[in-house]
Scaffold this motif. Structure first.
Motif, PDB file in Angstrom:
ATOM      1  N   ARG A 335       0.824  -1.212   0.000  1.00  0.00           N
ATOM      2  CA  ARG A 335       0.000   0.000   0.000  1.00  0.00           C
ATOM      3  C   ARG A 335       0.861   1.267   0.000  1.00  0.00           C
ATOM      4  O   ARG A 335       0.347   2.375   0.048  1.00  0.00           O
ATOM      5  N   GLY A 336       2.185   1.083   0.011  1.00  0.00           N
ATOM      6  CA  GLY A 336       3.087   2.221  -0.103  1.00  0.00           C
ATOM      7  C   GLY A 336       3.578   2.794   1.205  1.00  0.00           C
ATOM      8  O   GLY A 336       4.323   3.779   1.205  1.00  0.00           O
ATOM      9  N   THR A 337       3.204   2.188   2.336  1.00  0.00           N
ATOM     10  CA  THR A 337       3.664   2.692   3.635  1.00  0.00           C
ATOM     11  C   THR A 337       5.105   2.255   3.874  1.00  0.00           C
ATOM     12  O   THR A 337       5.434   1.081   3.763  1.00  0.00           O
ATOM     13  N   SER A 338       5.968   3.204   4.210  1.00  0.00           N
ATOM     14  CA  SER A 338       7.378   2.891   4.468  1.00  0.00           C
ATOM     15  C   SER A 338       7.574   2.461   5.910  1.00  0.00           C
ATOM     16  O   SER A 338       6.816   2.839   6.806  1.00  0.00           O
ATOM     17  N   TYR A 339       8.611   1.662   6.111  1.00  0.00           N
ATOM     18  CA  TYR A 339       9.007   1.250   7.458  1.00  0.00           C
ATOM     19  C   TYR A 339      10.005   2.278   7.996  1.00  0.00           C
ATOM     20  O   TYR A 339      11.128   2.374   7.490  1.00  0.00           O
ATOM     21  N   PRO A 340       9.638   3.043   9.022  1.00  0.00           N
ATOM     22  CA  PRO A 340      10.535   4.114   9.479  1.00  0.00           C
ATOM     23  C   PRO A 340      11.824   3.610  10.115  1.00  0.00           C
ATOM     24  O   PRO A 340      12.793   4.364  10.217  1.00  0.00           O
ATOM     25  N   ASN A 341      11.843   2.357  10.549  1.00  0.00           N
ATOM     26  CA  ASN A 341      13.023   1.839  11.240  1.00  0.00           C
ATOM     27  C   ASN A 341      13.811   0.846  10.397  1.00  0.00           C
ATOM     28  O   ASN A 341      14.623   0.087  10.922  1.00  0.00           O
ATOM     29  N   LEU A 342      13.581   0.831   9.078  1.00  0.00           N
ATOM     30  CA  LEU A 342      14.337  -0.030   8.163  1.00  0.00           C
ATOM     31  C   LEU A 342      15.199   0.832   7.252  1.00  0.00           C
ATOM     32  O   LEU A 342      14.761   1.885   6.783  1.00  0.00           O
ATOM     33  N   LYS A 343      16.407   0.379   7.000  1.00  0.00           N
ATOM     34  CA  LYS A 343      17.280   1.129   6.075  1.00  0.00           C
ATOM     35  C   LYS A 343      18.272   0.175   5.431  1.00  0.00           C
ATOM     36  O   LYS A 343      18.500  -0.942   5.915  1.00  0.00           O
ATOM     37  N   ARG A 344      18.842   0.611   4.331  1.00  0.00           N
ATOM     38  CA  ARG A 344      19.929  -0.132   3.692  1.00  0.00           C
ATOM     39  C   ARG A 344      21.256   0.458   4.163  1.00  0.00           C
ATOM     40  O   ARG A 344      21.432   1.675   4.205  1.00  0.00           O
ATOM     41  N   LYS A 345      22.153  -0.430   4.512  1.00  0.00           N
ATOM     42  CA  LYS A 345      23.484  -0.026   4.939  1.00  0.00           C
ATOM     43  C   LYS A 345      24.461  -0.815   4.085  1.00  0.00           C
ATOM     44  O   LYS A 345      24.771  -1.964   4.376  1.00  0.00           O
ATOM     45  N   GLY A 346      24.902  -0.199   2.992  1.00  0.00           N
ATOM     46  CA  GLY A 346      25.688  -0.929   2.015  1.00  0.00           C
ATOM     47  C   GLY A 346      24.821  -1.963   1.337  1.00  0.00           C
ATOM     48  O   GLY A 346      23.745  -1.653   0.829  1.00  0.00           O
ATOM     49  N   SER A 347      25.243  -3.221   1.367  1.00  0.00           N
ATOM     50  CA  SER A 347      24.462  -4.291   0.748  1.00  0.00           C
ATOM     51  C   SER A 347      23.492  -4.941   1.720  1.00  0.00           C
ATOM     52  O   SER A 347      22.745  -5.843   1.355  1.00  0.00           O
ATOM     53  N   ARG A 348      23.490  -4.471   2.988  1.00  0.00           N
ATOM     54  CA  ARG A 348      22.663  -5.106   4.006  1.00  0.00           C
ATOM     55  C   ARG A 348      21.394  -4.295   4.279  1.00  0.00           C
ATOM     56  O   ARG A 348      21.348  -3.082   4.059  1.00  0.00           O
ATOM     57  N   VAL A 349      20.360  -5.007   4.781  1.00  0.00           N
ATOM     58  CA  VAL A 349      19.162  -4.351   5.289  1.00  0.00           C
ATOM     59  C   VAL A 349      19.230  -4.394   6.808  1.00  0.00           C
ATOM     60  O   VAL A 349      19.488  -5.446   7.401  1.00  0.00           O
ATOM     61  N   ILE A 350      19.000  -3.244   7.444  1.00  0.00           N
ATOM     62  CA  ILE A 350      19.126  -3.121   8.889  1.00  0.00           C
ATOM     63  C   ILE A 350      17.796  -2.640   9.468  1.00  0.00           C
ATOM     64  O   ILE A 350      17.169  -1.716   8.941  1.00  0.00           O
ATOM     65  N   LEU A 351      17.359  -3.274  10.549  1.00  0.00           N
ATOM     66  CA  LEU A 351      16.203  -2.803  11.313  1.00  0.00           C
ATOM     67  C   LEU A 351      16.696  -2.198  12.619  1.00  0.00           C
ATOM     68  O   LEU A 351      17.476  -2.825  13.347  1.00  0.00           O
ATOM     69  N   ILE A 352      16.258  -0.980  12.906  1.00  0.00           N
ATOM     70  CA  ILE A 352      16.617  -0.303  14.162  1.00  0.00           C
ATOM     71  C   ILE A 352      15.523  -0.619  15.176  1.00  0.00           C
ATOM     72  O   ILE A 352      14.364  -0.238  14.991  1.00  0.00           O
TER      73      ILE A 352
END
Length: 625
Positions: A335-352
């Motif tokens: 539905r287009g909602t972004s995850y505010p605590n997810l990000k890409r760090k280089g080639s990895r996906v990180i959850l804060i």
């Protein structure tokens, strides 16, 4: 919000004003924690939220007009709604407020309504914003749940299921404070989530006026967005049981084993009125993730629409964070909602982590299949990727409570979770002790419990998912004369199935190592055919199948499914799934899908079992020549 803050400033009601200082509330409540530390809420005075009279010289004077819980939905428009009006409007239409899924499922399976869609809520609610996306299941309004009168004929607006909901099931919605017992202590309204209660309901703060040994108080006078798993568990311990399942907890049969060190005394600790067995938790919980790390704000507060079921309200999917074999994680919902605590760090996906602030690496499916060829075989099968929820395989267990025997006693009255007496403090109206005794007394027992090898079937989104009992009610009604009017009765749905139900679910019991191929393709229970061991009719229940059987071998549904579009496997699907197991017996050691693609391309695919047996006979004859 700034308009409200200016009004607060003008009224002299900020932190440090007369409502807070030595001449105000702190004359008695010295030591109480500020409600928050942020720049706005941390400066609000007591009376801005709680009202009352800070100049009162006695408790009665000071508490005149007080709201103990300013976030209760009966008063929230005048408190939280002054700054968070848009969220409060959405919240009142959310499933947390309407319990529409619980109500519609129960009424459908008891034959009280023909549709699986929601018709009722605890209190009337209407969507007046002009945007009602019917393609997502949104509804324009819900009516108030009817009352049951045993003197009138049973019908769509006078049914014992409504009394059952009022007396038992509807303690978990945010208009009420719910059961006041270990594991269930919480508040109502916004504070149901945002003010933390310990399982024992005891206060841990420094306010001398709040007893430390009297349950029913929050841990601290503190509002927070950092909501721990056990807070969600105060409600999510029945129905789908996802709150307790996530932590690896499954209710026991009631024995409360093991023994303690004292003779005759059990050591089992009751929560939510039940004792628990402890199983393997969800891997996300094990790695330190809370419910709020995955579930998004529009899911929890509502997105402004009235829905019938959780699958309509919940946006998130496993693929949003973990990606698929063919594509990386989008880090947003469909539905287009972004995850505010997810990000890409280089080639990895990180959850804060929202609780601990730690960085949690999120494994990507593309990486997993490169490291693990066995996993690759399962994930790279096109029909698996297209037709299965990830948790169809990765939810390795699910709570299964078979045969909920519900007895209504018309000679006894009980409290109604939707009707309350008048309270001097309007914000405490929804307390258990204030309930009016306008429902009847109910007792519940069950047939048996299991957790292994949950059944599979199609969910409302057109994917294969685990199924669990929900709810298999076998109804007995005792009249005022002590004689049964209904005895172990099972209602029929409008579609003609038995009213005991099994429904698709995300059990929240995900593990990295999935269920084996054989557990799905060779296990009759997993296919909805049951174990064949339990005979309901031999146990006094008028159901000529096992309670764990949801479909016949020919593919005819036996039990109700209360989600539109969800169903068990049909006969053709059952035969094809079982046939794969025969293939896997020989082909299982060949883990290279590219190899089998070449074999099929060269030789074709046997169209039926007879042709396949003919090929096998030919191969076997060749092997002994």
């Amino acid at each position: 919000m700034w308009r409200v803050l200016l009004l607060v400033l003008a009224a002299g009601l900020l932190f440090g004003g007369p409502a807070w200082g030595a001449s105000g509330c702190l004359r008695c409540h010295e030591g109480i924690k500020k409600i928050a530390e942020n720049p706005v809420m941390g400066r609000l005075s007591c009376v801005f939220c709680h009202r009352g009279n800070p100049e009162g010289r006695t408790k009665e004077e000071a508490h005149q007009g007080l709201w103990s819980n300013p976030s209760d939905l009966r008063v929230v428009d005048q408190t939280c709604g002054q700054c968070h009006g848009e969220i409060v409007t959405r919240l009142k239409k959310s499933l947390h407020a309407t319990s529409a899924g619980i109500i519609s499922a129960a009424r459908y399976t008891w034959g009280a309504q023909k549709t699986r869609r929601a018709l009722y809520a605890p209190y009337p609610v209407r969507d007046e914003d002009g945007h009602i996306p019917g393609q997502r299941g949104a509804l324009p309004e819900l009516q108030a749940l009817p009352l049951y009168d045993p003197q009138r004929p049973i019908g769509p607006t006078n049914h014992p299921v409504d009394d059952y909901l009022r007396a038992e099931c509807l303690r978990c919605h945010i208009w009420t404070r719910g059961k006041e017992r270990p594991g269930d202590y919480r508040s109502s309204g916004c504070a149901a989530c945002h003010v933390i209660y310990a399982d024992d309901g005891l206060y841990r703060g420094e306010d001398p006026t709040i007893p430390k040994d009297e349950p029913g108080h929050p841990r601290l006078h503190r509002i927070t967005t950092r909501i721990p798993v056990f807070q969600c568990q105060h409600c999510h311990n029945r129905g789908g049981r996802t709150g307790v399942s996530y932590m690896g907890m499954m209710e026991s049969d009631g024995y409360c084993s093991p023994w303690s060190g004292k003779a005759g005394v059990k050591a089992g600790r009751k929560l939510h009125g039940k004792c628990y067995n402890h199983l393997v938790p969800d891997i996300h919980y094990e790695r330190g993730l809370a419910c709020i790390d995955c579930h998004l704000e529009p899911e929890i507060h509502g997105d402004g629409n009235i829905y019938s079921k959780k699958d309509e309200a919940v946006e998130i999917e496993c693929e949003d964070c973990h990606g698929t074999v063919k594509s990386p994680a989008p880090l947003r919902t469909s539905r287009g909602t972004s995850y505010p605590n997810l990000k890409r760090k280089g080639s990895r996906v990180i959850l804060i982590g929202k609780l601990d602030g730690r960085e949690h690496p999120v494994p990507q499916v593309q990486e997993v299949v490169q490291r693990n060829r066995q996993a690759a075989v399962a994930m790279e099968i096109p029909s698996h990727a297209r037709k299965l929820e990830c948790y169809a395989c990765h939810a390795v267990w699910a709570p299964q409570c078979y045969g909920c025997h519900a007895q209504q006693n018309l000679a006894e009255k009980a409290g109604d979770w939707l009707r309350y007496g008048k309270s001097a403090d309007e914000s405490l109206t929804g307390r258990e002790k204030n309930r009016l005794k306008t429902a009847h007394h109910w007792r519940e027992t069950r047939s048996y419990l299991r957790w292994e090898s949950p059944a599979l079937g199609w969910n409302a989104e057109g994917k294969v998912a685990p199924y669990i009992p929900g709810c298999q009610v076998i109804f007995t009604q005792i009249g005022p004369d002590g004689k049964p009017r209904f005895l172990n009765h099972i209602f029929k749905t409008a579609q003609g199935t038995w009213g005991i139900a099994s429904n698709p679910i995300q059990p929240h019991t995900v593990r990295p190592r999935a269920r084996s191929c054989e557990d799905c393709h060779a296990n009759p229970k997993a296919l909805g055919l049951g174990t064949g061991l339990y005979r309901a009719d031999w146990n006094g229940v008028p159901f000529p199948y096992g309670l764990d059987q949801i479909v016949t071998p020919e593919g005819r549904p036996i039990q109700a499914v209360s989600h539109d579009g969800a169903r068990p496997f049909n006969g053709k699907e059952l035969r094809r799934i079982l046939r794969v197991n025969i293939c896997a017996s020989c082909h299982g050691f060949m883990r290279d899908p590219e190899f089998w693609k070449k074999v099929v391309d060269r030789n074709g695919r046997a169209p039926d079992d007879a042709t396949h047996r003919k090929v096998l006979r030919h191969l076997l004859r060749d092997s002994v020549r």
